[in-house]
Structures are given as structure tokens and as C-alpha cells.
Motif scaffolding. Structure first.
Motif, PDB file in Angstrom:
ATOM      1  N   LYS A   1       0.835  -1.199   0.000  1.00  0.00           N
ATOM      2  CA  LYS A   1       0.000   0.000   0.000  1.00  0.00           C
ATOM      3  C   LYS A   1       0.878   1.260   0.000  1.00  0.00           C
ATOM      4  CE  LYS A   1      -3.987  -2.199   0.666  1.00  0.00           C
ATOM      5  NZ  LYS A   1      -5.156  -2.138  -0.228  1.00  0.00           N
ATOM      6  N   VAL A   2       0.435   2.258  -0.753  1.00  0.00           N
ATOM      7  CA  VAL A   2       1.109   3.564  -0.777  1.00  0.00           C
ATOM      8  C   VAL A   2       0.084   4.625  -0.385  1.00  0.00           C
ATOM      9  CG1 VAL A   2       2.415   5.232  -2.133  1.00  0.00           C
ATOM     10  CG2 VAL A   2       2.613   2.781  -2.627  1.00  0.00           C
ATOM     11  N   PRO A   3       0.227   5.235   0.801  1.00  0.00           N
ATOM     12  CA  PRO A   3      -0.739   6.258   1.228  1.00  0.00           C
ATOM     13  C   PRO A   3      -0.303   7.661   0.811  1.00  0.00           C
ATOM     14  CG  PRO A   3       0.695   5.736   3.056  1.00  0.00           C
ATOM     15  CD  PRO A   3       1.171   4.898   1.879  1.00  0.00           C
ATOM     16  N   ASP A   4      -1.256   8.532   0.661  1.00  0.00           N
ATOM     17  CA  ASP A   4      -0.980   9.950   0.409  1.00  0.00           C
ATOM     18  C   ASP A   4      -2.222  10.758   0.812  1.00  0.00           C
ATOM     19  OD1 ASP A   4       0.599  11.748  -2.392  1.00  0.00           O
ATOM     20  OD2 ASP A   4       0.418  12.204  -0.250  1.00  0.00           O
ATOM     21  N   ASN A   5      -2.071  12.068   0.865  1.00  0.00           N
ATOM     22  CA  ASN A   5      -3.220  12.920   1.175  1.00  0.00           C
ATOM     23  C   ASN A   5      -2.992  14.312   0.622  1.00  0.00           C
ATOM     24  OD1 ASN A   5      -2.082  14.787   3.393  1.00  0.00           O
ATOM     25  ND2 ASN A   5      -1.568  12.741   4.169  1.00  0.00           N
ATOM     26  N   ALA A   6      -4.047  15.066   0.548  1.00  0.00           N
ATOM     27  CA  ALA A   6      -3.974  16.457   0.086  1.00  0.00           C
ATOM     28  C   ALA A   6      -5.029  17.269   0.828  1.00  0.00           C
ATOM     29  CB  ALA A   6      -4.198  16.555  -1.424  1.00  0.00           C
TER      30      ALA A   6
END
Length: 519
Positions: free
Chosen positions: A400-405
Motif C-alpha cells: 500500500k502507498v498512502p498519500d493525502n492532500a
């Protein structure tokens, strides 16, 4: 009647008749006293409406002065000075009327207010004016002369009207003259003097309204000062190592006239050269190598020439360069903000990861609408001024690769009132206004958002303000319009607007419309 060869008894009878007739003349009809009282009530109600209307106009002028100081601050200063004079005079009249009404037990029983003892005793001593009377005259003169001095030669028609309305010169009576104060207030019933003072207050508020209308007419536009613009970064939010950056720094309002006179920009503290920036259609185009992975800052300023002076718009933006493919590409279709009251379209994807392996969420406000990374976000009920979108991508190996904005949340901007689709100050014929539709629109707003008008206030100079339901003039408004003179300034304010299909969202106050009649 008391002369000739009449007997002493007959002369006495005739004299009694004269005294009786004089007493009848001094006792004013109860119906006339009641009529004065009702007139005073109507004037008081009209004055309250005028106070609200003038306060609304002052708020609008203050907002303009804050947005465009060079253009509107001189007008606001004059308007504030006149309002101060008006408030002082109006307060004095209210206090004087309060003292007058304190002499009667029931302030609504006008039929007992047939004596003028209070003003006769406080304003006059025989044929001379007492200090209290001089104070009253000085209050009128202070307001009159102060307004004329402030207006100077800029608004001659209004100045002449003020001099006429508040003139206190001596008046002709018979073959001689009489003092203005004595002519208007000596020997009059209390209710008549009370009504005259309420009329003076009405003249004060009318003067304020006329001054504000004249000041705003021809100057209300949709222009906004450059100091209120914000810079936006228009680009993909992520790049692979070594890629050429292809993006733009744009202003919130993007048109060809929005062109800075000078650009001073820095990338991570390094001054960008002439070959790395260019100005195209209101955009400052950037063209440089994105460099190493990580966060980068673009800082500096755009310098505009406004009214002969330089105005600086500061730039403070960030972008992220990421290695392939460990970060999501998230972009808002309507720039980097989301608005309450609408469905904000979003595009969410991970570079190198198929759409069916990408999951996005934002506190229950985000909804997926298609299989190509298209979402809508409705933040009407969201609290705070920001919202974060969390994204998880599943790589081919199952990791899994998480990110946010984070996006800023804004309210829908203030609508602008329209008539025939025109805004601000409009010149038109009477019959055109009679059939025109009142509307509202959102200038420089990225969404097509139809607005419904449910009502407005309609004001013709010299006529009471009329509340109208719907978006066209009603019978009462049309009747008032027929009484307006050529060149009169018609005011349409308190425009009530609702979003079509979303009546629960409360829009900001709609700006007013001003119409100058050409016939």
C-alpha cells in the motif's frame, strides 16, 4: 360690533361674542390633532426604514473603500462625515422630542396635545428667543452648513436642496417679517410641533440617502483591488525525478487585463531568470527543471501599477516532486479550493496505479461518480476552513502507498444584483424598468450556479420603500415609479437570492442596483 350708537349693554354683549369666537379659534379640532399624530407615526416608520437602508449603503461603501482605497476612501470619508452630522442632529431631535412627550401622560392620545406650552416656555421669552431656542437653530445650521461644506461643488443639486430644506431665514408675515423659529413653533399644539420635528428627521435621512446614491452612482463596478487577489498554482501536483515543470501561477481572476508590470520570483531561494518565466493572458508561465525529489517553494511577488502606484501581490506556493510511483496525483477540477453549497468535481489518481486499485476518502464528504478517477465532494456541512483527502494506492506487489492532500473550503462569493443582466449603476427608460427582471449573478465564479430571486426592496426618491415579492415590480412599485422624475436615482436593494435547487444554503447579501431614469 362694539362701536356706533349702541348701548353699553349691547357693547358688552358684542364684546363677549368676540371673546367666544376667539376661544373657538384657539381650540383646534380633535380630528386635526389626531391627524397630526397619525402623520407623525407614519413619518417615524418611514424614518426607521430609511435608517436601515442608509446603514446598508454605508456598509457597501465601506467594503468598497476597503477593497479599492484609492478609488473609494475619499467618498467614504465624506459619507462618514455627513453621517456623523446627521446622527448628532437626529440624536438631539430625539432627546428634544422625549422631553416634549414627557409633559403628557399618554403619548398616543393626540387629542390632548392641543397646547404648545413646552416649546413656548423653553424657546421663547416674549418676542425674544431663549438660549434653548438658539441651540435648536444652531443644530439646524450646523447640519446644513456642514453638509454643504463637505459636498462643496461636487454635488451642487444636493447642496441646493439642503440649503432649501434647512433654511432658517426670516419669513414674511403680512407687511413685515417674523423669525423662522417663531413662525414654525410658537403657539402651535404640541402634536403639530412633534410632527414637524419628525419631518426634520425625515429630511435628514433623505439627505443621507441622496448623498450616498450620488456618490455610488457611476462608481459601483465589479472591479476588485489587486490587494484582494490570491495566487494559485495551476499544475500537476507531482512529477517524476528530472521532469520539466509545466505549470502556471495564476490569479483568482484570469483575464488579459490582469497583467503584472514586473515579476520577481524565486525557486527555493534562487531568483528565476527571464527565460524561466513569461506572461501570457494574465498568467505567469513557469518553465524550469523540477529538480530533486521533495517539496519546493515558489516565492516572490507580482508588481502591478494601480492608480499610478505600485501594488505588490505576494507569491508563496509549494509543489512536490516525487519519485515514480510512490505518490498520488490529486487535482481539483475547479482549482485548489472547494466550495460549500455545490458539488465540487475532483480527479484523483495515482501515477502508475490503475483506478480500480485507488481508494480515496474525506470524512464522508467524497463520492465516486465514475471509474476514471472522477469524484464529487460536497462540503456544505463540513466544519472548519480546510478538508483533507486521504488516498491509498495498491501496487502490483500488493503493498500500500498512502498519500493525502488538503484543500481550502470557501463560501460561495457575494452575488451581484442585476437588472436586464446589467450590474451596478444602470441608465434606462421608465417603461424598460417597468417590465425588467431583477436578478443576481456570481462574478468570476467557476460554477454555473443559477440563482432565483424571491424578493427585493424598491425605492423611488420621495416615496416610501416598497417590499416586492418575486423578481419583477409589483403594482405598488410601478405606481411609485410613475411618480419618479426624469433623472431620478432608483434604488433596488435587499435583493433576496436563492440557489436554484438548493434553497437551504444561505448566500451572502446581494449587492444593490441603482437606476437613473432617462425620461
Amino acid at each position: 360690533m362694539a362701536g356706533g350708537q349702541l348701548s353699553a349693554r349691547q357693547k358688552m354683549i358684542n364684546l363677549m361674542y368676540l371673546i367666544f369666537i376667539a376661544m373657538l379659534a384657539l381650540n383646534m379640532s380633535k380630528e386635526v390633532l389626531s391627524a397630526f399624530g397619525l402623520m407623525n407615526e407614519r413619518l417615524t416608520e418611514s424614518n426607521e426604514t430609511a435608517t436601515t437602508r442608509n446603514a446598508s449603503f454605508m456598509d457597501g461603501l465601506a467594503e468598497k473603500a476597503n477593497d479599492q482605497p484609492a478609488k473609494y476612501q475619499p467618498l467614504a470619508a465624506k459619507a462618514n462625515s455627513i453621517s456623523s452630522l446627521a446622527n448628532d442632529f437626529n440624536t438631539y431631535l430625539n432627546e428634544l422630542k422625549g422631553k416634549m412627550m414627557a409633559t403628557v401622560d399618554n403619548p398616543t392620545d393626540y387629542e390632548i396635545m392641543d397646547k404648545g406650552d413646552y416649546l413656548d416656555q423653553n424657546f421663547f421669552k416674549g418676542d425674544k428667543i431663549k438660549p434653548e431656542g438658539e441651540v435648536f437653530l444652531n443644530q439646524i445650521a450646523t447640519f446644513r452648513d456642514g453638509v454643504v461644506e463637505i459636498l462643496a461643488d461636487d454635488y451642487k443639486n444636493i447642496s441646493e436642496d439642503v440649503l432649501k430644506k434647512f433654511n432658517t431665514d426670516e419669513l414674511k408675515r403680512g407687511i413685515g417679517t417674523v423669525n423662522w423659529l417663531e413662525h414654525h413653533y410658537k403657539g402651535f399644539p404640541l402634536v403639530a410641533s412633534l410632527t414637524k420635528m419628525t419631518q426634520l428627521q425625515a429630511d435628514i435621512k433623505t439627505t443621507q440617502s441622496e448623498v450616498l446614491s450620488a456618490m455610488l452612482q457611476g462608481t459601483l463596478t465589479s472591479e476588485v483591488s489587486m490587494t484582494n487577489y490570491t495566487t494559485l498554482l495551476e499544475a500537476d501536483p507531482s512529477y517524476f525525478n528530472g521532469e520539466s515543470f509545466d505549470g502556471s501561477i495564476v490569479l483568482g481572476r484570469k483575464d488579459a487585463s490582469t497583467r503584472p508590470n514586473r515579476v520577481e520570483l524565486y525557486l527555493d531561494g534562487r531568483r528565476l531568470g527571464a527565460n524561466e518565466t513569461s506572461i501570457e493572458s494574465g498568467k505567469v508561465k513557469l518553465n524550469f527543471n523540477t529538480g530533486r525529489a521533495g517539496e519546493h517553494k515558489i516565492t516572490g511577488k507580482l508588481v502591478f501599477l494601480e492608480d499610478g502606484k505600485e501594488t505588490e501581490v505576494l507569491v508563496d506556493q509549494k509543489f512536490l516532486t516525487v519519485p515514480k510511483p510512490n505518490a498520488a496525483t490529486i487535482s481539483a477540477d475547479k482549482m485548489n479550493v472547494v466550495y460549500r453549497g455545490v458539488d465540487n468535481p475532483m480527479t484523483i489518481s495515482f501515477a502508475g496505479i490503475s483506478d480500480n486499485n485507488v481508494e480515496a476518502s474525506a470524512q464522508g464528504y467524497l463520492k465516486k461518480v465514475s471509474g476514471d478517477g472522477k469524484y464529487v465532494m460536497n462540503v456544505t456541512r463540513a466544519k472548519g476552513r480546510e478538508i483533507t483527502i486521504n488516498v491509498n494506492g495498491t501496487l502490483a506487489d500488493g503493498s500500500k502507498v498512502p498519500d493525502n492532500a488538503t484543500f481550502r473550503i470557501k463560501d460561495i462569493p457575494r452575488p451581484t444584483g442585476t437588472i436586464r443582466g446589467e450590474v451596478g449603476s444602470v441608465t434606462m427608460q421608465r417603461n424598460s424598468l417597468d417590465i425588467s427582471t431583477i436578478g443576481a449573478k456570481l462574478d468570476d465564479f467557476d460554477f454555473e450556479l443559477p440563482l432565483n430571486i424571491t424578493g427585493f426592496s424598491f425605492k423611488v426618491p420621495g416615496q416610501p420603500t416598497i417590499a416586492v415579492t418575486g423578481n419583477k415590480l409589483n403594482a405598488r412599485a410601478k405606481q411609485a415609479l410613475r411618480k419618479a422624475k426624469r433623472g431620478a436615482g432608483i434604488q433596488i436593494f435587499n435583493i433576496q437570492a436563492k440557489i436554484q435547487g438548493n434553497s437551504t444554503y444561505k448566500l451572502k447579501k446581494v449587492s444593490p442596483v441603482f437606476i437613473e431614469l432617462t425620461n
